[in-house]
Structure formats: C-alpha cells, structure tokens
Design an enzyme around this catalytic site. Structure first.
Site, PDB file in Angstrom:
ATOM      1  N   GLU A 114       0.840  -1.199   0.000  1.00 23.98           N
ATOM      2  CA  GLU A 114       0.000   0.000   0.000  1.00 23.98           C
ATOM      3  C   GLU A 114       0.877   1.252   0.000  1.00 23.98           C
ATOM      4  O   GLU A 114       1.928   1.279   0.660  1.00 23.98           O
ATOM      5  CB  GLU A 114      -0.900   0.029   1.237  1.00 23.98           C
ATOM      6  CG  GLU A 114      -1.967  -1.037   1.223  1.00 23.98           C
ATOM      7  CD  GLU A 114      -2.957  -0.900   2.393  1.00 23.98           C
ATOM      8  OE1 GLU A 114      -2.929   0.112   3.126  1.00 23.98           O
ATOM      9  OE2 GLU A 114      -3.765  -1.837   2.551  1.00 23.98           O
ATOM     10  N   GLU A 181      -8.223   1.878  -5.102  1.00 27.38           N
ATOM     11  CA  GLU A 181      -9.349   1.593  -4.198  1.00 27.38           C
ATOM     12  C   GLU A 181     -10.092   2.884  -3.855  1.00 27.38           C
ATOM     13  O   GLU A 181      -9.480   3.866  -3.399  1.00 27.38           O
ATOM     14  CB  GLU A 181      -8.837   0.920  -2.910  1.00 27.38           C
ATOM     15  CG  GLU A 181      -9.989   0.619  -1.936  1.00 27.38           C
ATOM     16  CD  GLU A 181      -9.660  -0.398  -0.859  1.00 27.38           C
ATOM     17  OE1 GLU A 181      -8.560  -0.976  -0.869  1.00 27.38           O
ATOM     18  OE2 GLU A 181     -10.547  -0.625  -0.001  1.00 27.38           O
TER      19      GLU A 181
HETATM   20  O1  KIV Z   1      -6.702  -6.831   1.603  1.00 28.61           O
HETATM   21  C1  KIV Z   1      -7.411  -6.814   0.598  1.00 28.61           C
HETATM   22  O2  KIV Z   1      -8.301  -7.651   0.420  1.00 28.61           O
HETATM   23  C2  KIV Z   1      -7.150  -5.774  -0.384  1.00 28.61           C
HETATM   24  C3  KIV Z   1      -8.063  -5.653  -1.574  1.00 28.61           C
HETATM   25  C4  KIV Z   1      -9.425  -5.313  -1.182  1.00 28.61           C
HETATM   26  C5  KIV Z   1      -7.524  -4.747  -2.611  1.00 28.61           C
HETATM   27  O3  KIV Z   1      -6.223  -5.017  -0.228  1.00 28.61           O
END
Ligand code: KIV
Length: 259
Positions: A114, A181
């Site tokens: 991220e 997202e």
């Molecule tokens: O942790 C997760 O499931 C995610 C997705 C929703 C992109 O990061």
C-alpha cells in the site's frame, strides 16, 4: 498455464482482469478452478477470517501461514501476498526480508504494497531483486488511523493530482499492476489511460483494466459491513445458516444419523 506478473502486465487494455482474494487452500482452489488469473491473499484476512476490527493487527507469520495454504490450492493463478502493516514501513532491509519470506515460505509469486510515491524506492529494490510488486493507492486501509476512516479518496483537485503523481511514480518504480481503491470513476479512468500497466479497481468504477473483490463479499457470506460498491454474486449466508440449523435439528430430533 501458470500466470506470471509479466503476463498480467501484458493484459493492459485487453481482456479485463478478474481478481479475487483467497485466504486458505479451500477458497484458493475455488478461485483458481474458476479460471481467475490473479488471487490476492489480502490483509483483509484480518477482518474477514481472523475477526479483527481493522487490517492493522494481522502479523507476518499469520500472513505467511495463509499465503502458503493459498499457494497449495492454486495451480495457475498468480498468487500475490499482501504485506501487512509495519512489515515494510521501517527500513528497506526489513521490508525486503519480509517480502522474501512470502516468496520463500509462502510460495507467493508477488507481493502487494500500500502507498504512493514514498514507496517508490522500496518497490525498485524489490523488483531489482526479482520480487514483482502490485501497487495499491487510493483508500489504503493500513492508513485508516491517519486518514480517519474508510473514505473515498481523490475527490479534490489537489488529492486527485497527488494520486495521479503517485501512480506515475509507482509505474516508474516497476509495479506490474496497480490497485485503485475507492477513487472517483473519472479519476480512475484518467489514471488508467495514463499508465502502461493495468489498473485493478475496487470501488473505482468501470474504467479500470480489472476488478478485485473480497471473496466473502462476492459470495454474500461475510458477517461484517459490506461496502456499497460490492456486487454480491450469491447470497450464501442464509443458505449456510439454514443448513446448520437443519443439521442441529436433525441430530437433536434423532433424525440423523439413520441406522
Ligand atoms: O486486503 C485486501 O483484500 C485488499 C483488496 C481489497 C484490494 O487489499
């Protein structure tokens, strides 16, 4: 045929990339056998399977354990392991070591990280060391304490410009694809058009190169909050509850087992 990060990257602008999370051998087999090319062992594991309130508490050991189970269930899909909170925010050495654990112990094909431009150096280092990286910008749940909640990102001109800059830096750093997202549809469209790597949207409208959903959300079997952008392709929760009650009643009333 086994997917690779190179093949997923080459899907840019072609067939849309259906992506789903999986958390164990069973869910991974279902996802892989459906022909879904990219499976993410998301840190959403924390909330969907392990019962935490946010994604923050899940540990490296827990993520590696579940990634290894997913890898055992997958024959063809690309397995991407989500690096958990504080596994890559410290020194580059610590982050590379943790990413390496996902490849060596979890048998993952790639990792997800991220964050925007500030992750550029780490991503370059991982890619240079043979570890493909899926980027993730927009709403980044690991920053929820700093951003103040699960909110749409990129709504102001300034924050939209920042997300566009982040996307360009991550592409330059070598991500093979980028999760967007909770960003407005038109911004996701602009970012998608500006990049040579695929974008994979979640709550980001119809213009991305692919889409990702959480396994339990898609099947309508989760017990927590379901975001408004989710489309449930089945409603399994009532069916599971009905089957469990039927079993309980059958045992209590001596209907099952029979002779
Ligand atoms: O942790 C997760 O499931 C995610 C997705 C929703 C992109 O990061």
């Amino acid at each position: 045929m086994k997917q690779t990060a190179v093949k997923i990257r080459a899907m840019k602008g072609g067939q849309k990339i259906a992506t789903l999370t999986a958390y164990d051998y069973l869910t991974a087999r279902y996802v892989d056998e459906a022909g879904i090319p990219l499976v993410l062992v998301g840190d959403s594991l924390a909330m969907t399977v392990l019962g935490y309130e946010t994604t923050l508490p899940v540990t490296m050991d827990e993520m590696v354990h579940h990634t290894a189970a997913v890898s055992r269930g997958v024959k063809e899909a690309l397995v991407v392991a989500d690096m958990p909170f504080m596994s890559y925010q410290g020194t580059l050495e610590h982050a590379v070591e943790n990413a390496g654990r996902f490849i060596k112990e979890g048998l993952a094909d790639a990792v997800k990280i991220e964050g925007g431009a500030m992750r550029g150096e780490l991503i370059e280092k991982l890619v240079a060391n043979g570890i493909p990286v899926l980027g993730h910008i927009g709403l980044t749940p690991q920053s929820v304490k700093e951003t103040g909640g699960f909110k749409m990102q990129g709504k102001t001109a300034e924050s939209a410009r920042k997300l566009m800059d982040d996307a360009m830096v991550l592409e330059q750093a070598g991500v093979f694809a980028l999760v967007l997202e909770c960003v407005p549809d038109d911004l996701a469209q602009k970012i998608t058009a500006s990049l040579t790597v695929p974008t994979i949207g979640i709550g980001a409208g119809p213009y991305c190169d692919g889409q990702i959903l959480v396994f339990t959300d898609l099947l309508g079997m989760g017990l927590g909050h379901v975001p408004g952008f989710v489309k449930q392709f089945a409603d399994l929760k009532p069916q599971i509850q009905k089957a469990l009650s039927a079993y309980k009643n059958a045992v209590e009333e001596s209907v099952f087992p029979g002779k």
